[in-house]
Design an enzyme around this catalytic site. Structure first.
Site, PDB file in Angstrom:
ATOM      1  N   GLY A 248       0.814  -1.207   0.000  1.00  0.00           N
ATOM      2  CA  GLY A 248       0.000   0.000   0.000  1.00  0.00           C
ATOM      3  C   GLY A 248       0.852   1.263   0.000  1.00  0.00           C
ATOM      4  CG  ASP A 249       3.483   1.703   3.107  1.00  0.00           C
ATOM      5  OD1 ASP A 249       2.394   2.161   3.489  1.00  0.00           O
ATOM      6  OD2 ASP A 249       4.157   0.897   3.773  1.00  0.00           O
TER       7      ASP A 249
END
Length: 310
Positions: A248-249
């Site tokens: 997600g980062d």
């Protein structure tokens, strides 16, 4: 310049054990030490994508020094505030089942919080401020709201990737990009989100509250981008998932890296999804060549509340 901020960084000590047995001595021949924290991951991926940035946050002790040196060796500029405490170590045991043991974040005093506020006040118009990761409940949500308001006043793009009460407070502020996953989005509204149409309806509520771009990551269902003028769904590339930590980062990093160059939300969405997938297919964070190899495999479709049009 892009600034990331990690309030509670860590060293992630990851061990791979063929058969982990609780209460017994376990030995591993494969271990990794990486600086952890969502903002730090965003900084590392941005640099790998060729985008200079500066990592802000809090660090202390020999572990904090290790994080700073690690980032320096990867070409990431740092400007951490010293805590006087040893930065936490998070243990991640990879076996048939994954076990994690996370240490506590730092206890921050008023002077240390003021130091971060001052740094944010000096971020220039047109720059980016990425607040990512867990935000301690010991810090009043109003503090982070103040940071968001400083960004608004100084015309700094504010990117938010957190969850819980802090997210609930901060989405009332002008946010350029928010990236909840479907569970975090559901928790924000007190519902369970299981379908893309449900995710769209609640992402739209965030847009109506002032968030410019909402990206909802939905695992195997892909990802959803909702803005005032468009709604798009992305089907992620197919591949063997090795490690979802940092995926997600990486999506956030890819979106920022692309948008900072082209100011095109659809292109940024595609690049973000490719970046997230590239990380999922590796044991570490993605590299630029991994992302570019997957770009053409990311399928983007217009979304309508009744379904997906192709």
């Amino acid at each position: 310049m892009i600034y990331t901020c990690t309030i509670t960084p860590s060293i992630d000590y990851t061990v791979y054990v063929p058969e982990f047995e609780s209460g017994k001595l376990n030995r591993s021949d494969e271990v990794y030490y990486y600086p952890g924290g969502k903002g730090i991951n965003v900084s590392r991926v941005l640099k790998r994508l060729g985008v200079s940035n500066r990592a802000l946050g809090y660090a202390g002790g020999f572990t904090g020094h290790y994080i700073e040196e690690f980032l320096k060796n990867e070409g990431v500029d740092t400007d951490f505030i010293k805590t006087g405490e040893i930065t936490r170590i998070n243990v991640k045991i990879k076996s048939a089942q994954e076990t994690e043991l996370n240490g506590p974040g730092p206890n921050l005093n008023a002077a240390q919080l003021d130091a971060l506020t001052e740094k944010v006040q000096h971020i220039a118009e047109g720059d980016w401020f990425v607040l990512a990761g867990s935000l301690p409940g010991s810090i009043a949500a109003d503090y982070f709201l103040e940071l968001a308001e400083i960004c608004q006043a100084n015309k700094v793009r504010f990117v938010l990737d957190t969850s819980g009460p802090a997210l609930e407070s901060l989405i009332t502020a002008p946010v350029f990009l928010a990236k909840p996953n479907q569970q975090e989005l559901g928790e924000l509204f007190g519902v369970e989100i299981t379908t893309v149409p449900e995710a769209f309806r609640y992402a739209k509520k965030l847009v109506e509250r002032g968030t410019e771009h909402v990206v909802v990551s939905m695992g195997g269902s892909g990802a959803l981008l909702v803005t005032k003028d468009q709604a798009l769904i992305a089907k992620a590339p197919q591949g063997t998932v090795v490690n979802t930590v940092g995926s997600g980062d990486s999506l956030v990093s890819g979106f920022i890296a692309s948008y900072a160059t082209d100011q095109n939300a659809e292109l940024a969405f595609r690049y973000g999804v490719a970046s997230g997938s590239a990380t999922a297919f590796r044991s570490d964070l993605c590299r630029r060549e991994d992302v570019e190899r997957l770009l053409d495999q990311v399928k983007i479709y217009p979304f309508e509340e009744k379904g997906v049009t192709t």
